[in-house]
Motif scaffolding. Structure first.
Motif, PDB file in Angstrom:
ATOM      1  N   UNK A  24       0.816  -1.224   0.000  1.00  0.00           N
ATOM      2  CA  UNK A  24       0.000   0.000   0.000  1.00  0.00           C
ATOM      3  C   UNK A  24       0.844   1.265   0.000  1.00  0.00           C
ATOM      4  N   UNK A  25       2.077   1.181   0.555  1.00  0.00           N
ATOM      5  CA  UNK A  25       2.929   2.364   0.570  1.00  0.00           C
ATOM      6  C   UNK A  25       3.346   2.783  -0.841  1.00  0.00           C
ATOM      7  N   UNK A  26       3.524   1.791  -1.716  1.00  0.00           N
ATOM      8  CA  UNK A  26       3.894   2.103  -3.095  1.00  0.00           C
ATOM      9  C   UNK A  26       2.808   2.894  -3.802  1.00  0.00           C
ATOM     10  N   UNK A  27       1.569   2.439  -3.658  1.00  0.00           N
ATOM     11  CA  UNK A  27       0.435   3.141  -4.264  1.00  0.00           C
ATOM     12  C   UNK A  27       0.267   4.531  -3.670  1.00  0.00           C
ATOM     13  N   UNK A  28       0.443   4.610  -2.357  1.00  0.00           N
ATOM     14  CA  UNK A  28       0.257   5.885  -1.648  1.00  0.00           C
ATOM     15  C   UNK A  28       1.272   6.921  -2.104  1.00  0.00           C
ATOM     16  N   UNK A  29       2.547   6.534  -2.118  1.00  0.00           N
ATOM     17  CA  UNK A  29       3.591   7.484  -2.496  1.00  0.00           C
ATOM     18  C   UNK A  29       3.558   7.814  -3.989  1.00  0.00           C
ATOM     19  N   UNK A  30       3.146   6.859  -4.809  1.00  0.00           N
ATOM     20  CA  UNK A  30       3.006   7.139  -6.248  1.00  0.00           C
ATOM     21  C   UNK A  30       1.964   8.231  -6.477  1.00  0.00           C
ATOM     22  N   UNK A  31       0.835   8.101  -5.825  1.00  0.00           N
ATOM     23  CA  UNK A  31      -0.218   9.113  -5.942  1.00  0.00           C
ATOM     24  C   UNK A  31       0.270  10.456  -5.413  1.00  0.00           C
ATOM     25  N   UNK A  32       1.024  10.420  -4.316  1.00  0.00           N
ATOM     26  CA  UNK A  32       1.536  11.656  -3.733  1.00  0.00           C
ATOM     27  C   UNK A  32       2.473  12.381  -4.702  1.00  0.00           C
ATOM     28  N   UNK A  33       3.362  11.621  -5.339  1.00  0.00           N
ATOM     29  CA  UNK A  33       4.290  12.221  -6.309  1.00  0.00           C
ATOM     30  C   UNK A  33       3.519  12.808  -7.480  1.00  0.00           C
ATOM     31  N   UNK A  34       2.503  12.085  -7.940  1.00  0.00           N
ATOM     32  CA  UNK A  34       1.707  12.571  -9.071  1.00  0.00           C
ATOM     33  C   UNK A  34       0.981  13.873  -8.733  1.00  0.00           C
ATOM     34  N   UNK A  35       0.529  14.006  -7.495  1.00  0.00           N
ATOM     35  CA  UNK A  35      -0.242  15.197  -7.117  1.00  0.00           C
ATOM     36  C   UNK A  35       0.637  16.328  -6.598  1.00  0.00           C
ATOM     37  N   UNK A  36       1.758  15.996  -5.955  1.00  0.00           N
ATOM     38  CA  UNK A  36       2.620  17.031  -5.372  1.00  0.00           C
ATOM     39  C   UNK A  36       3.646  17.560  -6.354  1.00  0.00           C
ATOM     40  N   UNK A  37       3.965  16.778  -7.384  1.00  0.00           N
ATOM     41  CA  UNK A  37       4.821  17.283  -8.432  1.00  0.00           C
ATOM     42  C   UNK A  37       6.151  16.580  -8.586  1.00  0.00           C
ATOM     43  N   UNK A  38       6.710  16.743  -9.761  1.00  0.00           N
ATOM     44  CA  UNK A  38       7.995  16.170 -10.137  1.00  0.00           C
ATOM     45  C   UNK A  38       8.917  17.291 -10.609  1.00  0.00           C
ATOM     46  N   UNK A  39      10.220  17.052 -10.558  1.00  0.00           N
ATOM     47  CA  UNK A  39      10.925  15.808 -10.207  1.00  0.00           C
ATOM     48  C   UNK A  39      10.790  15.483  -8.726  1.00  0.00           C
ATOM     49  N   UNK A  40      10.973  14.187  -8.423  1.00  0.00           N
ATOM     50  CA  UNK A  40      10.859  13.705  -7.059  1.00  0.00           C
ATOM     51  C   UNK A  40      12.108  12.922  -6.685  1.00  0.00           C
ATOM     52  N   UNK A  41      12.285  12.752  -5.395  1.00  0.00           N
ATOM     53  CA  UNK A  41      13.420  11.991  -4.867  1.00  0.00           C
ATOM     54  C   UNK A  41      12.911  10.903  -3.932  1.00  0.00           C
ATOM     55  N   UNK A  42      13.344   9.663  -4.189  1.00  0.00           N
ATOM     56  CA  UNK A  42      13.069   8.537  -3.296  1.00  0.00           C
ATOM     57  C   UNK A  42      14.286   8.413  -2.382  1.00  0.00           C
ATOM     58  N   UNK A  43      14.172   8.964  -1.182  1.00  0.00           N
ATOM     59  CA  UNK A  43      15.287   9.018  -0.243  1.00  0.00           C
ATOM     60  C   UNK A  43      15.302   7.735   0.591  1.00  0.00           C
ATOM     61  N   UNK A  44      16.414   7.004   0.513  1.00  0.00           N
ATOM     62  CA  UNK A  44      16.458   5.675   1.125  1.00  0.00           C
ATOM     63  C   UNK A  44      15.811   4.664   0.200  1.00  0.00           C
ATOM     64  N   UNK A  45      16.111   4.788  -1.094  1.00  0.00           N
ATOM     65  CA  UNK A  45      15.446   3.955  -2.109  1.00  0.00           C
ATOM     66  C   UNK A  45      15.850   2.496  -2.029  1.00  0.00           C
ATOM     67  N   UNK A  46      17.005   2.194  -1.396  1.00  0.00           N
ATOM     68  CA  UNK A  46      17.431   0.818  -1.229  1.00  0.00           C
ATOM     69  C   UNK A  46      17.565   0.065  -2.535  1.00  0.00           C
ATOM     70  N   UNK A  47      16.926  -1.082  -2.611  1.00  0.00           N
ATOM     71  CA  UNK A  47      17.019  -1.957  -3.780  1.00  0.00           C
ATOM     72  C   UNK A  47      16.100  -1.531  -4.910  1.00  0.00           C
ATOM     73  N   UNK A  48      15.382  -0.422  -4.726  1.00  0.00           N
ATOM     74  CA  UNK A  48      14.485   0.063  -5.772  1.00  0.00           C
ATOM     75  C   UNK A  48      13.092  -0.516  -5.710  1.00  0.00           C
TER      76      UNK A  48
END
Length: 264
Positions: A24-48
């Motif tokens: 659920x976190x993936x869906x949540x953050x994807x929507x957040x990036x789409x609404x809050x704007x790009x470019x975006x940074x995944x901080x602590x992205x780990x293995x992707x």
């Protein structure tokens, strides 16, 4: 100089190679990036785990992580999907990237490392790396709904640490037929400093033969909701909202994850 202490190296990092479920976190953050704007940074992205899904969806997102081993796994996974992410190997508290972002997310990494001062500096660096009006969002797994973590504060449990390693643990089969066995234990709980010290033991097996064993140590910081709010305000953030468990509902004491969304 104090450095964050995490266990995401070597075989631990390799264990994330097959972690593709965004949850659920993936869906949540994807929507957040789409609404809050790009470019975006995944901080602590780990293995992707989240980053590659963002890129496959066509989002403009960079990745950053403290562990070069985790980034190597991310790069390898990305290449298999024909992706070429911009990846940076930096600690959050030393963040120094070439561009500024409309959105920065940090999934499951706030509180890792064992040094509250560095977490405070990381929030300041995030504020610096946002464009005006930009959004910083992160989730924090509360300890009060984790009975072993909460009970570990009590004297009788603290005196019984460090815990013993389990005799055996479940194994994860890898693509090459090898198996990874992972076990975690608590070394020390310090309620005065609100920091717990944990260890991860990873064993690599092949046909019941032990090929390799690694032990890595990680420190985990404990925060209350109001501590995190004060830290964010001190870093310069405003309009701080707190939601529960990756849903658009106000956080309560019954939620496992508190999701903080704030703006510059």
């Amino acid at each position: 100089m104090q450095r964050p202490q995490i266990w995401h190296y070597g075989l631990v990092a390799q264990s994330w190679a097959n972690a593709t479920e965004a949850g659920p976190e993936g869906t949540y953050y994807k929507k957040l990036i789409e609404t809050s704007g790009q470019p975006a940074l995944d901080l602590g992205c780990g293995s992707g785990r989240l980053l590659l899904n963002f890129l496959q969806a066509g989002l403009d997102v960079d990745g950053c992580d403290y562990s070069e081993d985790m980034l190597a796994v991310c790069q390898e996974r990305a290449a298999k999907h024909g992706l070429s992410p911009r990846l940076y190997a930096q600690a959050m508290h030393e963040l120094d990237l070439p561009q500024r972002y409309k959105t920065i997310i940090a999934c499951g990494v706030i509180g890792l490392g064992g040094e509250h001062r560095l977490t405070m500096q990381a929030m300041q660096r995030c504020h610096e790396h946002l464009r005006s009006g930009g959004t910083f969002a992160f989730n924090y797994a509360v300890r009060w709904n984790d009975p072993p973590a909460w009970l570990a504060r009590l004297p009788e449990y603290r005196r019984a640490e460090p815990q013993e390693w389990p005799a055996s643990s479940e194994r994860q089969r890898l693509a090459d037929g090898m198996e990874l066995e992972m076990a975690a234990r608590t070394l020390k709980t310090d309620p005065l400093e609100n920091v717990a010290t944990r260890q991860m033991r990873v064993r690599l097996w092949h046909e019941e033969n032990l090929i390799k064993e690694e032990v890595h140590t990680q420190m985990v910081e404990d925060f209350t909701k109001n501590e995190l709010v004060l830290m964010l305000e001190r870093a310069g953030f405003s309009d701080i909202q707190i939601f529960g468990d990756f849903r658009d509902e106000p956080a309560t004491a019954d939620h496992h994850d508190l999701v903080f969304i704030c703006r510059k």
